[in-house]
Write an enzyme that holds these catalytic residues in place. Structure first.
Site, PDB file in Angstrom:
ATOM      1  N   ASN A 132       0.821  -1.219   0.126  1.00  0.00           N
ATOM      2  CA  ASN A 132       0.082   0.049  -0.044  1.00  0.00           C
ATOM      3  C   ASN A 132       0.944   1.458   0.079  1.00  0.00           C
ATOM      4  O   ASN A 132       0.356   2.251  -0.414  1.00  0.00           O
ATOM      5  CB  ASN A 132      -0.957  -0.005   0.948  1.00  0.00           C
ATOM      6  CG  ASN A 132      -1.574   1.298   1.758  1.00  0.00           C
ATOM      7  OD1 ASN A 132      -2.526   1.707   0.827  1.00  0.00           O
ATOM      8  ND2 ASN A 132      -1.033   2.104   2.442  1.00  0.00           N
ATOM      9  N   SER A 156      -5.093   2.715  -8.056  1.00  0.00           N
ATOM     10  CA  SER A 156      -5.766   3.984  -7.917  1.00  0.00           C
ATOM     11  C   SER A 156      -6.681   4.087  -9.175  1.00  0.00           C
ATOM     12  O   SER A 156      -6.554   3.402 -10.251  1.00  0.00           O
ATOM     13  CB  SER A 156      -4.891   5.133  -7.942  1.00  0.00           C
ATOM     14  OG  SER A 156      -5.677   6.625  -7.960  1.00  0.00           O
ATOM     15  N   TYR A 171       2.655   9.676 -11.158  1.00  0.00           N
ATOM     16  CA  TYR A 171       1.835   9.094 -10.023  1.00  0.00           C
ATOM     17  C   TYR A 171       0.871   8.088 -10.854  1.00  0.00           C
ATOM     18  O   TYR A 171       0.744   6.868 -10.621  1.00  0.00           O
ATOM     19  CB  TYR A 171       1.014  10.073  -9.684  1.00  0.00           C
ATOM     20  CG  TYR A 171      -0.022   9.318  -8.668  1.00  0.00           C
ATOM     21  CD1 TYR A 171       0.627   8.572  -7.505  1.00  0.00           C
ATOM     22  CD2 TYR A 171      -1.287   9.273  -8.921  1.00  0.00           C
ATOM     23  CE1 TYR A 171      -0.402   7.986  -6.694  1.00  0.00           C
ATOM     24  CE2 TYR A 171      -2.366   8.725  -7.983  1.00  0.00           C
ATOM     25  CZ  TYR A 171      -1.689   8.082  -6.816  1.00  0.00           C
ATOM     26  OH  TYR A 171      -2.680   7.226  -5.826  1.00  0.00           O
ATOM     27  N   ALA A 208       1.118   7.034 -14.144  1.00  0.00           N
ATOM     28  CA  ALA A 208       1.848   5.834 -14.770  1.00  0.00           C
ATOM     29  C   ALA A 208       2.125   4.673 -13.827  1.00  0.00           C
ATOM     30  O   ALA A 208       2.159   3.398 -13.986  1.00  0.00           O
ATOM     31  CB  ALA A 208       3.104   6.459 -15.332  1.00  0.00           C
ATOM     32  N   SER A 209       2.663   5.193 -12.474  1.00  0.00           N
ATOM     33  CA  SER A 209       3.110   4.144 -11.582  1.00  0.00           C
ATOM     34  C   SER A 209       1.856   3.079 -10.992  1.00  0.00           C
ATOM     35  O   SER A 209       1.881   2.198 -10.902  1.00  0.00           O
ATOM     36  CB  SER A 209       3.533   4.983 -10.349  1.00  0.00           C
ATOM     37  OG  SER A 209       2.722   5.472  -9.526  1.00  0.00           O
ATOM     38  N   LYS A 210       0.536   3.794 -11.146  1.00  0.00           N
ATOM     39  CA  LYS A 210      -0.653   2.946 -10.651  1.00  0.00           C
ATOM     40  C   LYS A 210      -1.010   2.310 -11.796  1.00  0.00           C
ATOM     41  O   LYS A 210      -1.526   1.282 -11.470  1.00  0.00           O
ATOM     42  CB  LYS A 210      -1.673   4.267 -10.060  1.00  0.00           C
ATOM     43  CG  LYS A 210      -1.313   4.883  -8.729  1.00  0.00           C
ATOM     44  CD  LYS A 210      -1.256   3.921  -7.527  1.00  0.00           C
ATOM     45  CE  LYS A 210      -0.218   4.115  -6.420  1.00  0.00           C
ATOM     46  NZ  LYS A 210      -0.486   3.366  -5.452  1.00  0.00           N
ATOM     47  N   ILE A 269      -9.924   9.245  -1.128  1.00  0.00           N
ATOM     48  CA  ILE A 269     -10.369   8.684   0.206  1.00  0.00           C
ATOM     49  C   ILE A 269      -9.576   9.775   1.293  1.00  0.00           C
ATOM     50  O   ILE A 269      -8.471  10.238   0.804  1.00  0.00           O
ATOM     51  CB  ILE A 269      -9.641   7.200   0.445  1.00  0.00           C
ATOM     52  CG1 ILE A 269      -9.775   6.639  -0.800  1.00  0.00           C
ATOM     53  CG2 ILE A 269      -9.838   6.751   1.756  1.00  0.00           C
ATOM     54  CD1 ILE A 269     -11.221   6.077  -0.872  1.00  0.00           C
TER      55      ILE A 269
HETATM   56  P1  NAP Z   1      -0.884   8.702   3.070  1.00  0.00           P
HETATM   57  O1  NAP Z   1      -1.778   9.259   3.830  1.00  0.00           O
HETATM   58  O2  NAP Z   1       0.125   9.771   2.626  1.00  0.00           O
HETATM   59  O3  NAP Z   1       0.018   7.729   3.863  1.00  0.00           O
HETATM   60  C1  NAP Z   1       1.214   7.000   3.150  1.00  0.00           C
HETATM   61  C2  NAP Z   1       1.787   6.055   3.801  1.00  0.00           C
HETATM   62  O4  NAP Z   1       2.998   5.483   3.139  1.00  0.00           O
HETATM   63  C3  NAP Z   1       2.390   6.532   5.119  1.00  0.00           C
HETATM   64  O5  NAP Z   1       2.343   5.457   6.370  1.00  0.00           O
HETATM   65  C4  NAP Z   1       4.155   6.816   4.706  1.00  0.00           C
HETATM   66  O6  NAP Z   1       4.680   6.835   5.971  1.00  0.00           O
HETATM   67  C5  NAP Z   1       4.189   5.231   3.796  1.00  0.00           C
HETATM   68  N1  NAP Z   1       5.308   5.511   2.867  1.00  0.00           N
HETATM   69  C6  NAP Z   1       5.528   6.557   1.859  1.00  0.00           C
HETATM   70  N2  NAP Z   1       6.441   6.212   1.209  1.00  0.00           N
HETATM   71  C7  NAP Z   1       7.126   5.044   1.851  1.00  0.00           C
HETATM   72  C8  NAP Z   1       8.221   4.552   1.628  1.00  0.00           C
HETATM   73  N3  NAP Z   1       8.964   4.800   0.603  1.00  0.00           N
HETATM   74  N4  NAP Z   1       8.302   3.120   2.463  1.00  0.00           N
HETATM   75  C9  NAP Z   1       7.711   2.854   3.396  1.00  0.00           C
HETATM   76  N5  NAP Z   1       6.471   3.626   3.719  1.00  0.00           N
HETATM   77  C10 NAP Z   1       6.135   4.715   2.823  1.00  0.00           C
HETATM   78  O7  NAP Z   1      -1.250   8.206   1.826  1.00  0.00           O
HETATM   79  P2  NAP Z   1      -2.707   7.491   1.430  1.00  0.00           P
HETATM   80  O8  NAP Z   1      -3.691   8.768   1.083  1.00  0.00           O
HETATM   81  O9  NAP Z   1      -3.028   6.814   2.891  1.00  0.00           O
HETATM   82  O10 NAP Z   1      -2.376   6.417   0.155  1.00  0.00           O
HETATM   83  C11 NAP Z   1      -1.849   5.374   0.613  1.00  0.00           C
HETATM   84  C12 NAP Z   1      -1.906   4.431  -0.794  1.00  0.00           C
HETATM   85  O11 NAP Z   1      -3.251   4.549  -1.414  1.00  0.00           O
HETATM   86  C13 NAP Z   1      -1.043   5.176  -1.922  1.00  0.00           C
HETATM   87  O12 NAP Z   1      -0.316   3.979  -2.621  1.00  0.00           O
HETATM   88  C14 NAP Z   1      -1.595   5.904  -2.683  1.00  0.00           C
HETATM   89  O13 NAP Z   1      -1.400   5.804  -4.043  1.00  0.00           O
HETATM   90  C15 NAP Z   1      -3.055   5.464  -2.790  1.00  0.00           C
HETATM   91  N6  NAP Z   1      -4.334   5.963  -3.086  1.00  0.00           N
HETATM   92  C16 NAP Z   1      -4.536   6.913  -2.355  1.00  0.00           C
HETATM   93  C17 NAP Z   1      -5.888   7.480  -2.646  1.00  0.00           C
HETATM   94  C18 NAP Z   1      -6.360   8.515  -1.713  1.00  0.00           C
HETATM   95  O14 NAP Z   1      -7.335   9.252  -2.129  1.00  0.00           O
HETATM   96  N7  NAP Z   1      -5.916   8.870  -0.763  1.00  0.00           N
HETATM   97  C19 NAP Z   1      -6.670   7.360  -3.744  1.00  0.00           C
HETATM   98  C20 NAP Z   1      -5.866   6.448  -4.400  1.00  0.00           C
HETATM   99  C21 NAP Z   1      -4.936   5.751  -4.236  1.00  0.00           C
HETATM  100  P3  NAP Z   1       6.095   7.356   5.885  1.00  0.00           P
HETATM  101  O15 NAP Z   1       6.045   8.628   5.199  1.00  0.00           O
HETATM  102  O16 NAP Z   1       6.584   7.466   7.372  1.00  0.00           O
HETATM  103  O17 NAP Z   1       7.082   6.494   5.251  1.00  0.00           O
END
Ligand code: NAP
Length: 259
Positions: free
Chosen positions: A91, A143, A157, A159-161, A190
């Site tokens: 994740n 995503s 982003y 492209a990665s997803k 979210i």
């Molecule tokens: P978030 O609130 O920013 O949380 C991201 C989490 O990932 C944190 O725990 C962060 O902790 C950790 N992280 C980031 N880079 C890391 C690394 N290199 N190694 C280990 N841990 C890492 O993000 P989120 O919104 O929950 O998103 C989580 C996932 O859902 C992502 O893959 C994102 O692309 C996907 N997503 C989110 C949404 C949305 O609307 N929120 C929508 C579609 C997809 P640290 O910074 O301390 O490492």
């Protein structure tokens, strides 16, 4: 009612905040032993404290999921701590926003490494543990942005997803010999710490453009992940599910205004 995941060990990467923390909380509430993984220690400790205060079992490990050595060590530590690795939620991810005209090539590499390479490293590291257990589950957080939609500033982003979904197809075939499935949840918008960082205007505009008229909760994503992690989903692999409140459905601004 899904078969319990009680007693299974689950690694959730990026579990100190947002969606990952929601997955960790929901899986721990169902009786799984959860390894909370993130780079920053303070938030990881907080996540573990919240889970244990609610009666769950969790520990944390701080590492950068884009570094192979650190990822391998994290898996070894998890197996040592809980005795196995049964479920892996890949994740961890970042979504910095920068239009191509201003994007440095290093910005591109950083997002691809953190989001896409880390997914490969996570799955690769999991294989020996799934082989030993005779089964396994991987749930990837992709995503809608990239595979389905676009948004200025998120070419890297997106492209990665989309890349995660491409990876998933072949990974599902290779993992099948270990009786392991891999599937992806594709969230819409979210309400997480990461999304809050984009500002209130963004959050308001997004909510208004979603047919269900709200941003998703982290539990909305965790429940879909829980299904993919369940025994009942054992014949589903290489697939994805969109969890977005209908966000991708409207054809135009008029269509959403009609609701
Ligand atoms: P978030 O609130 O920013 O949380 C991201 C989490 O990932 C944190 O725990 C962060 O902790 C950790 N992280 C980031 N880079 C890391 C690394 N290199 N190694 C280990 N841990 C890492 O993000 P989120 O919104 O929950 O998103 C989580 C996932 O859902 C992502 O893959 C994102 O692309 C996907 N997503 C989110 C949404 C949305 O609307 N929120 C929508 C579609 C997809 P640290 O910074 O301390 O490492």
């Amino acid at each position: 009612m899904l078969t319990s995941i009680e007693g299974k060990t689950c690694i959730v990467t990026g579990a100190s905040k947002g969606i990952g923390k929601g997955i960790a909380r929901v899986f721990a509430a169902k009786g799984a032993n959860v390894m909370v993984v993130a780079r920053g220690e303070a938030d990881a400790i907080k996540a573990v404290e919240e889970i244990t205060a609610a009666g769950g079992t969790a520990d944390f490990y701080c590492c950068d999921m884009s570094d192979w050595g650190q990822v391998s060590a994290m898996f070894a530590k998890t197996a040592e701590r809980f005795g196995s690795v049964d479920i892996v939620c890949a994740n961890a991810g970042i979504f910095p926003q920068v239009k191509m005209v201003d994007m440095d090539p290093d910005d591109w590499d950083h997002v691809m490494t953190t989001n896409l390479k880390s997914t490969f490293l996570t799955v690769k590291a999991a294989i020996p543990y799934f082989e030993k257990a005779g089964q396994g589950r991987v749930v990837v957080t992709s995503s809608i942005t990239g595979p389905v939609t676009g948004f200025p500033g998120w070419s890297h982003y997106g492209a990665s997803k989309a890349g995660q979904l491409g990876f998933l197809k072949t990974a599902a075939m290779e993992l099948s010999r270990y009786n392991t499935t891999i599937n992806a949840v594709m969230p819409g918008n979210i309400y997480t710490e990461g999304l809050q960082g984009l500002g209130q205007d963004y959050l308001d505009t997004m909510s208004a453009s979603i047919p269900l008229k709200r941003l998703g909760s982290v539990e909305d994503i965790a429940n879909a992940a829980l299904f993919f992690a369940s025994e009942e989903a054992g014949y589903i692999t290489g697939q994805q599910i969109i969890v977005d409140g209908g966000q991708i459905l409207p054809e135009s601004l008029e269509a959403i205004a009609e609701i």
